[in-house]
Design a protein around this motif. Structure first.
Motif: not given
Length: 473
Positions: A289, A447, A440-441, A437
């Protein structure tokens, strides 16, 4: 002739640094900080975690690891600016310059995040893995190749040639002060070693940087800590001196404006936040990422200014020798440290400068190489560039310091101006990547970025859907 040339350069510097860049750096830095929700502070722990992961994965065979990319950019950042540049700032701008150096680093760290994340998004593939930087996102995201070419020319001249002459200049002065070795001898030896490394390609550069950077930074900080602990009772008064001088509450050399200008100039020279240099290293990393490398590169700003520049500043201010006439640059730092730890301080600073400045020469060279390839991939241009770099390393070792530093300031200012204009228009893309990011975390995922992660993203080469499974973290 040289004095006239120096005067013209000084006029350009006064215009750039006295008005335009001070406003741009602070305004955009604050804007990026707010729009990113204070990314440089809120994600500090994540930066450390990612750097550790990158160090564990530094044997990546497909390209350059995130840790190696961090070391290349830190190698360029951590150089004469940290030892000689800080001394010049204090000598000309007074202790208050240190405060403005800190401020520009804290604010500018957000600019570093934006430019390095953009460099990752718009990187391209090459024989060594990846390359990219401001020239690439100017062409692909702004559709302005002409702007990218201008930037490439400036960074190639600025880092590959002018900045490298600054580094070799400081090495020769330090060795002459410590060991009495003449500039000619230092210049010849440095030129030969530089040629061996830069003709070895980016992977050799990455290995050299990965080896030198951690060792030199830790050694210097440990010595600085010894000096600080030895003088712990006067540290509160040193902080008071810095703050009062920064705001004119106490009269100091250079006054408030002088402290402000010197702090920002030498701060930017050292940490490079927003200048457009570090993104060239950030783009080489293989990560899942873009935000990962954006965060890692942001950590480099803190490493450079808050740790290493502050170490130099405290050594100089504790010693009290900064008011000594005809003493500036690296010789001021050498005298300051010698007053605290004895005569071996001269030799220690000379060796630190050798490692700091040589690692910068290596990192600076790479920035020029990747931009030469942006303009033209013909190998003859790269050969001409390499010969020019080696020549400038030798020239710098024997040149007069004021002219060299003034040239560095002018080209650095022009580079920063063009890059700041570009990232001010493209910052939304970096913030969208950050949102992806974070999302997704929060979902508990590791990520992964693809071209579809940001709606409407175009001209992106390295983030296709099918590639995500093959990328290393």
């Amino acid at each position: 002739m040289l004095s006239f040339f120096n005067k013209i350069i000084s006029i350009g510097n006064d215009l750039l640094w006295g008005k335009i860049l001070i406003i741009l750096l602070i305004t955009l830095g604050l804007y990026f900080t707010i729009k990113s929700n204070f990314v440089q502070f809120k994600f500090f722990g994540e930066m450390l975690r990612l750097l550790g992961d990158g160090a564990n994965n530094s044997s990546n065979k497909n390209g350059i690891s995130s840790f190696q990319a961090f070391c290349i950019s830190t190698a360029s950042r951590v150089g004469t600016g940290n030892l000689a540049g800080v001394a010049i700032a204090i000598a000309l701008g007074g202790p208050g310059a240190v405060f403005w150096m800190w401020l520009i680093a804290l604010i500018g760290a957000s600019s570093s995040f934006v430019e390095s994340t953009l460099a990752q998004i718009y990187k391209v593939k090459d024989k060594d893995g990846y390359r990219g930087g401001p020239a690439y996102y100017m062409e692909k995201a702004l559709n302005k190749r002409w702007m990218g070419i201008i930037f490439s020319i400036l960074i190639t001249i600025c880092f590959g040639l002018v900045f490298n002459s600054v580094q070799s200049n400081t090495i020769s002065l330090a060795f002459n002060e410590a060991f009495g070795i003449d500039k000619f001898t230092v210049g010849i030896v440095l030129t030969i070693i530089t040629a061996i490394v830069i003709f070895g390609g980016v992977k050799r550069i990455a290995k050299v940087a990965e080896l030198i950077v951690p060792i030199m930074a830790v050694a210097y900080i440990l010595v600085a800590l010894f000096v600080i602990i030895k003088n712990i009772t006067i540290i509160p008064s040193i902080f008071s001196l810095i703050i009062s001088s920064a705001f004119g509450l106490k009269q100091a050399t250079g006054g408030v404006i002088g402290a402000l200008m010197m702090g920002i100039k030498r701060g930017l020279f050292s940490n490079e936040a927003g200048m457009g240099s570090a993104p060239n290293a950030a783009a080489t990393a293989e990560v899942t990422h873009p935000v990962k490398q954006g965060l890692i590169q942001t950590l480099g700003v803190f490493t450079d200014t808050i740790l290493i520049c502050s170490a130099t500043a405290f050594i100089i201010l504790i010693s009290g020798v900064y008011n000594t006439e005809n003493l500036s640059g690296i010789q001021l730092t050498q005298n300051a440290l010698s007053s605290q730890i004895g005569s071996w301080g001269n030799s220690f600073i000379a060796l630190c400068i050798l490692l700091f400045a040589f690692s910068s020469i290596v990192g600076n060279y790479y920035y020029g190489e990747t931009n030469i390839e942006f303009i033209n991939t013909n190998k003859i241009w790269l050969l001409i560039y390499r010969i020019s770099v080696v020549s400038m390393v030798y020239f710098g070792s024997r040149a007069e310091m004021p002219l060299v530093w003034n040239m560095a300031d002018l080209f650095m200012g022009l580079m920063a101006l063009i890059n700041l204009i570009a990232i001010s228009q493209l910052s939304k893309i970096a913030f969208e990547a950050l949102k992806d990011y974070i999302k997704q975390k929060k979902e508990g995922k590791a990520p992964v970025f693809t071209v579809n992660s940001i709606k409407g993203l175009k001209n992106v080469e390295c983030w296709d859907e099918f590639e995500k499974d093959s990328m290393s973290a």
